[in-house]
Design a protein around this motif. Structure first.
Motif, PDB file in Angstrom:
ATOM      1  N   PRO A  53       0.823  -1.209   0.000  1.00 59.46           N
ATOM      2  CA  PRO A  53       0.000   0.000   0.000  1.00 59.46           C
ATOM      3  C   PRO A  53       0.854   1.254   0.000  1.00 59.46           C
ATOM      4  CG  PRO A  53       0.079  -0.935   2.195  1.00 59.46           C
ATOM      5  CD  PRO A  53       0.792  -1.905   1.298  1.00 59.46           C
ATOM      6  N   PRO A  54       0.394   2.329  -0.636  1.00 54.30           N
ATOM      7  CA  PRO A  54       1.168   3.575  -0.631  1.00 54.30           C
ATOM      8  C   PRO A  54       1.225   4.164   0.780  1.00 54.30           C
ATOM      9  CG  PRO A  54      -0.544   3.586  -2.336  1.00 54.30           C
ATOM     10  CD  PRO A  54      -0.831   2.432  -1.434  1.00 54.30           C
ATOM     11  N   VAL A  55       2.423   4.480   1.243  1.00 50.77           N
ATOM     12  CA  VAL A  55       2.624   5.141   2.538  1.00 50.77           C
ATOM     13  C   VAL A  55       3.389   6.428   2.274  1.00 50.77           C
ATOM     14  CG1 VAL A  55       3.660   4.987   4.825  1.00 50.77           C
ATOM     15  CG2 VAL A  55       2.639   2.953   3.786  1.00 50.77           C
ATOM     16  N   LYS A  56       2.778   7.547   2.570  1.00 42.32           N
ATOM     17  CA  LYS A  56       3.374   8.849   2.266  1.00 42.32           C
ATOM     18  C   LYS A  56       4.765   8.978   2.873  1.00 42.32           C
ATOM     19  CE  LYS A  56       2.589  13.819   2.707  1.00 42.32           C
ATOM     20  NZ  LYS A  56       1.695  14.875   3.243  1.00 42.32           N
ATOM     21  N   GLY A  57       5.705   9.438   2.058  1.00 39.01           N
ATOM     22  CA  GLY A  57       7.061   9.670   2.517  1.00 39.01           C
ATOM     23  C   GLY A  57       7.948   8.447   2.523  1.00 39.01           C
ATOM     24  N   SER A  58       7.408   7.296   2.101  1.00 38.85           N
ATOM     25  CA  SER A  58       8.177   6.055   2.128  1.00 38.85           C
ATOM     26  C   SER A  58       8.710   5.707   0.737  1.00 38.85           C
ATOM     27  CB  SER A  58       7.321   4.902   2.658  1.00 38.85           C
ATOM     28  OG  SER A  58       6.981   5.120   4.009  1.00 38.85           O
ATOM     29  N   LEU A  59       9.787   4.930   0.733  1.00 40.05           N
ATOM     30  CA  LEU A  59      10.441   4.522  -0.511  1.00 40.05           C
ATOM     31  C   LEU A  59      10.394   3.003  -0.618  1.00 40.05           C
ATOM     32  CD1 LEU A  59      12.261   5.606  -2.928  1.00 40.05           C
ATOM     33  CD2 LEU A  59      14.201   4.897  -1.506  1.00 40.05           C
ATOM     34  N   LEU A  60       9.867   2.508  -1.729  1.00 37.60           N
ATOM     35  CA  LEU A  60       9.832   1.070  -2.006  1.00 37.60           C
ATOM     36  C   LEU A  60      10.941   0.752  -3.000  1.00 37.60           C
ATOM     37  CD1 LEU A  60       8.264  -1.632  -1.632  1.00 37.60           C
ATOM     38  CD2 LEU A  60       6.965  -1.008  -3.685  1.00 37.60           C
ATOM     39  N   VAL A  61      11.801  -0.204  -2.660  1.00 37.08           N
ATOM     40  CA  VAL A  61      12.905  -0.560  -3.558  1.00 37.08           C
ATOM     41  C   VAL A  61      12.882  -2.059  -3.853  1.00 37.08           C
ATOM     42  CG1 VAL A  61      14.370   1.314  -2.728  1.00 37.08           C
ATOM     43  CG2 VAL A  61      14.540  -0.926  -1.665  1.00 37.08           C
ATOM     44  N   TRP A  62      13.274  -2.417  -5.061  1.00 38.12           N
ATOM     45  CA  TRP A  62      13.441  -3.828  -5.415  1.00 38.12           C
ATOM     46  C   TRP A  62      14.421  -3.949  -6.585  1.00 38.12           C
ATOM     47  CZ3 TRP A  62       8.999  -1.147  -6.782  1.00 38.12           C
ATOM     48  CH2 TRP A  62       8.688  -1.105  -8.144  1.00 38.12           C
ATOM     49  N   TYR A  63      15.101  -5.088  -6.620  1.00 37.69           N
ATOM     50  CA  TYR A  63      16.034  -5.385  -7.705  1.00 37.69           C
ATOM     51  C   TYR A  63      15.283  -6.079  -8.838  1.00 37.69           C
ATOM     52  CZ  TYR A  63      20.140  -4.087  -5.001  1.00 37.69           C
ATOM     53  OH  TYR A  63      21.079  -3.381  -4.301  1.00 37.69           O
ATOM     54  N   ASN A  64      15.490  -5.593 -10.062  1.00 41.11           N
ATOM     55  CA  ASN A  64      14.863  -6.184 -11.245  1.00 41.11           C
ATOM     56  C   ASN A  64      15.719  -7.284 -11.867  1.00 41.11           C
ATOM     57  OD1 ASN A  64      12.548  -4.261 -11.490  1.00 41.11           O
ATOM     58  ND2 ASN A  64      14.208  -2.786 -11.699  1.00 41.11           N
ATOM     59  N   LEU A  65      16.985  -7.366 -11.458  1.00 41.63           N
ATOM     60  CA  LEU A  65      17.918  -8.319 -12.049  1.00 41.63           C
ATOM     61  C   LEU A  65      18.530  -9.209 -10.971  1.00 41.63           C
ATOM     62  CD1 LEU A  65      19.907  -5.852 -14.359  1.00 41.63           C
ATOM     63  CD2 LEU A  65      17.807  -7.098 -14.923  1.00 41.63           C
ATOM     64  N   HIS A  66      18.901 -10.403 -11.366  1.00 41.61           N
ATOM     65  CA  HIS A  66      19.669 -11.273 -10.481  1.00 41.61           C
ATOM     66  C   HIS A  66      21.082 -10.701 -10.322  1.00 41.61           C
ATOM     67  CE1 HIS A  66      16.730 -14.548 -10.323  1.00 41.61           C
ATOM     68  NE2 HIS A  66      16.534 -14.388 -11.611  1.00 41.61           N
ATOM     69  N   ARG A  67      21.856 -11.266  -9.387  1.00 43.67           N
ATOM     70  CA  ARG A  67      23.251 -10.860  -9.212  1.00 43.67           C
ATOM     71  C   ARG A  67      24.053 -11.046 -10.501  1.00 43.67           C
ATOM     72  NH1 ARG A  67      26.405  -7.805  -5.688  1.00 43.67           N
ATOM     73  NH2 ARG A  67      25.644  -8.080  -3.572  1.00 43.67           N
ATOM     74  N   SER A  68      23.645 -12.036 -11.283  1.00 43.60           N
ATOM     75  CA  SER A  68      24.331 -12.304 -12.549  1.00 43.60           C
ATOM     76  C   SER A  68      23.892 -11.335 -13.644  1.00 43.60           C
ATOM     77  CB  SER A  68      24.034 -13.731 -12.994  1.00 43.60           C
ATOM     78  OG  SER A  68      22.630 -13.915 -13.168  1.00 43.60           O
ATOM     79  N   LEU A  69      22.982 -10.409 -13.293  1.00 48.29           N
ATOM     80  CA  LEU A  69      22.425  -9.398 -14.205  1.00 48.29           C
ATOM     81  C   LEU A  69      21.454  -9.994 -15.217  1.00 48.29           C
ATOM     82  CD1 LEU A  69      25.502  -7.064 -14.835  1.00 48.29           C
ATOM     83  CD2 LEU A  69      23.777  -6.984 -13.023  1.00 48.29           C
TER      84      LEU A  69
END
Length: 533
Positions: free
Chosen positions: A468-484
């Motif tokens: 859910p959207p939380v004001k002032g918060s940052l959502l992060v995720w990796y789109n690639l594996h370590r191997s890219l």
């Protein structure tokens, strides 16, 4: 006798304006309020010369005047998508056909027309069009489809069961009829049936309403729509009802033998052969919608290793005021960083977007297009041109541990009526052609700038995760594996905004220049995630 003044007025207005695209972002809707306020002022002057139509016009204006023109209340007013639909519908349909047409064609009022047109001329005004009304209708349909909202509930201004209609916002029979008609254009016939039936029920109670839609007009739409969805028996019965009201109705007379033949086929089992195939894409869409509705969630076993903790991210500056980290998924890594940005900063970003955003596009640079896959508006903020973003830029680097040398400009996005973004990946297949030396999108950082009362979650269907959207918060995720290699499990989507306005910022970090910050793995760690591809 000169050309009817309403025709001259409306044509001149259309020629001096461009497509508004008001439905895809709430930030643009406030301009419509100013237009309606000016229209009310001019029409009230004209009512003194149109006594025959005075009572009908006054009823209509009473509804329009309920729209707040104080900027302090406008944002709350347009948090309800029904208000946005009604406003666009009035400007596209009701003003023209239910006000200008019956009034202005009665006398030669060229001088009045010139004065009215002059008052409405504004270089900043973009005239809403039928496309806007179609878009607003599609937005309401998307809310119904995703969150399983009953038509009668939505028509009575209730977005979720148990809610109260504090603003007393309801859709009239005319509004429901318009939605049903436009849903037919959008090929959503089953929903069109529901809205037309709602219009039929309301029309019986709204005999003196303005604008008024007759039961015959509703039946003319409803009968063929029922036939389209396969309810041929009821379609035939309503067609008969049309002929009872108008025995010389040309269309109903033509349709009668067709319905009779179809009913005869239905009674013969040898002619009633049907086969259905389940489309794989519909399965994916169903999974996404279930996550948005909260029907599909991570199990306690999947969540047992997740933690919430404080972190300074290895930066001495944050030792006294560390970030609040909430892990949402470990593999692939998805996490919240709370209280990343202050209220003043979010207000500055939103204020910058007002009047600057344009319809969002999908596809690669140079080959992008406007699509209903993504209904929002956005603009780009270049750090070099916006010195006030310097602190935010440094904060993003500190949180992610990545450099901004290959990052994209900050994308500011506003979602409108039922605004959404269907499931997609942030990485691309041909990274060299698309991004050159920068490489693929390694990490996504999504910043929420405001609270969203209902809907608007960021959904990861394959992770069974809705954030859910939380004001002032940052959502992060990796789109690639370590191997890219691309991580197909990171397919994500923006759930439709059920109530309110959704403002976010996207920052995409690329592979380029990250060699010493996040070295790629020497071994291929691309796990078998074919189930998510």
């Amino acid at each position: 006798m000169t050309m009817p003044v309403f025709v001259i007025f409306w044509v001149s207005l259309c020629l001096t304006s461009v497509k508004g695209d008001y439905y895809s972002a709430t930030s643009e809707l406030e301009a419509l309020v100013d237009v309606e306020v000016r229209l009310v002022q001019q029409i009230e002057f004209y009512l003194q010369k149109a006594e025959e139509q005075q009572e009908n016009i006054k009823r209509f204006l009473e509804n329009v005047e309920k729209v707040p023109d104080d900027p302090y209340y406008i944002e709350d007013y347009f948090e309800n998508p029904i208000n946005a639909f009604i406003t666009i519908k009035r400007l596209v349909h009701d003003w023209r056909y239910n006000v200008f047409e019956p009034v202005f064609d009665q006398s030669d009022l060229v001088a009045y027309k010139e004065n009215l047109t002059k008052q409405l001329e504004s270089p900043d005004f973009k005239n809403p069009t039928k496309d806007d009304l179609l878009g607003a209708t599609r937005g309401l349909w998307r809310l119904q489809e995703t969150y399983k909202l009953p038509t009668s509930q939505l028509a009575n201004g209730i977005l979720m069961p148990g809610d109260k209609n504090e603003l007393n916002v309801t859709l009239s029979a005319s509004d429901c009829y318009t939605i049903g008609s436009y849903l037919n254009e959008l090929q959503q016939h089953s929903y069109a049936v529901d809205w037309l039936l709602e219009a039929k029920a309301k029309s019986i109670k709204e005999v003196s309403a303005f604008p008024f839609v007759s039961e015959l007009s509703i039946l003319e739409q409803l009968a063929p729509t029922l036939n389209q969805v396969g309810n041929k028996k009821l379609a035939y019965r309503l067609n008969t009802e049309i002929l009872e009201k108008d025995p010389n109705h040309e269309t109903a007379l033509k349709d009668k033998p067709i319905y009779e033949t179809q009913l005869a086929w239905q009674r013969d089992p040898r002619l009633n052969v049907a086969a259905s195939k389940v489309d794989e894409s519909s399965k994916s869409l169903d999974l996404y919608q279930r996550v948005c509705r909260g029907e599909l969630r991570q199990s306690p076993r999947q969540q047992r290793k997740l933690r919430c903790f404080y972190s300074d991210r290895g930066v001495a500056f944050y030792r006294l005021g560390p970030f609040k980290v909430e892990q949402l998924n470990l593999d692939p890594y998805v996490a919240y960083f709370h209280n990343v940005i202050s209220d003043d900063e979010t207000d500055d970003l939103i204020e910058h977007g007002m009047g600057q955003v344009k319809r969002s596009r999908v596809g690669t640079v140079g080959n992008s297009t406007v699509s209903e896959v993504r209904t929002s508006q956005n603009t780009w903020l270049w750090y070099e041109q916006q010195p006030w973003l310097k602190n935010l830029k440094l904060r993003l680097e500190d949180i992610t541990g990545l450099g901004m040398e290959s990052a994209e400009p900050l994308q500011l996005v506003n979602y409108g009526i039922g605004g959404h973004y269907e499931p997609h990946y942030d990485f691309v297949e041909d990274k060299v052609t698309t991004f050159g030396w920068k490489g693929n999108r390694l990490l996504t950082a999504l910043l929420y700038l405001n609270e969203v009362p209902m809907g608007g979650a960021t959904a990861f269907p394959y992770l069974k995760l809705a954030v859910p959207p939380v004001k002032g918060s940052l959502l992060v995720w990796y789109n690639l594996h370590r191997s890219l290699d691309p991580d197909f499990r990171t397919k994500h989507a923006g759930c439709p905004v059920l109530m309110g306005s959704k403002w976010v910022c996207n920052e995409w970090f690329h592979e380029g220049a990250q060699e010493f910050r996040r070295p790629c793995g020497l071994m291929n760690d691309n796990v078998d995630d074919t189930l998510a591809s």
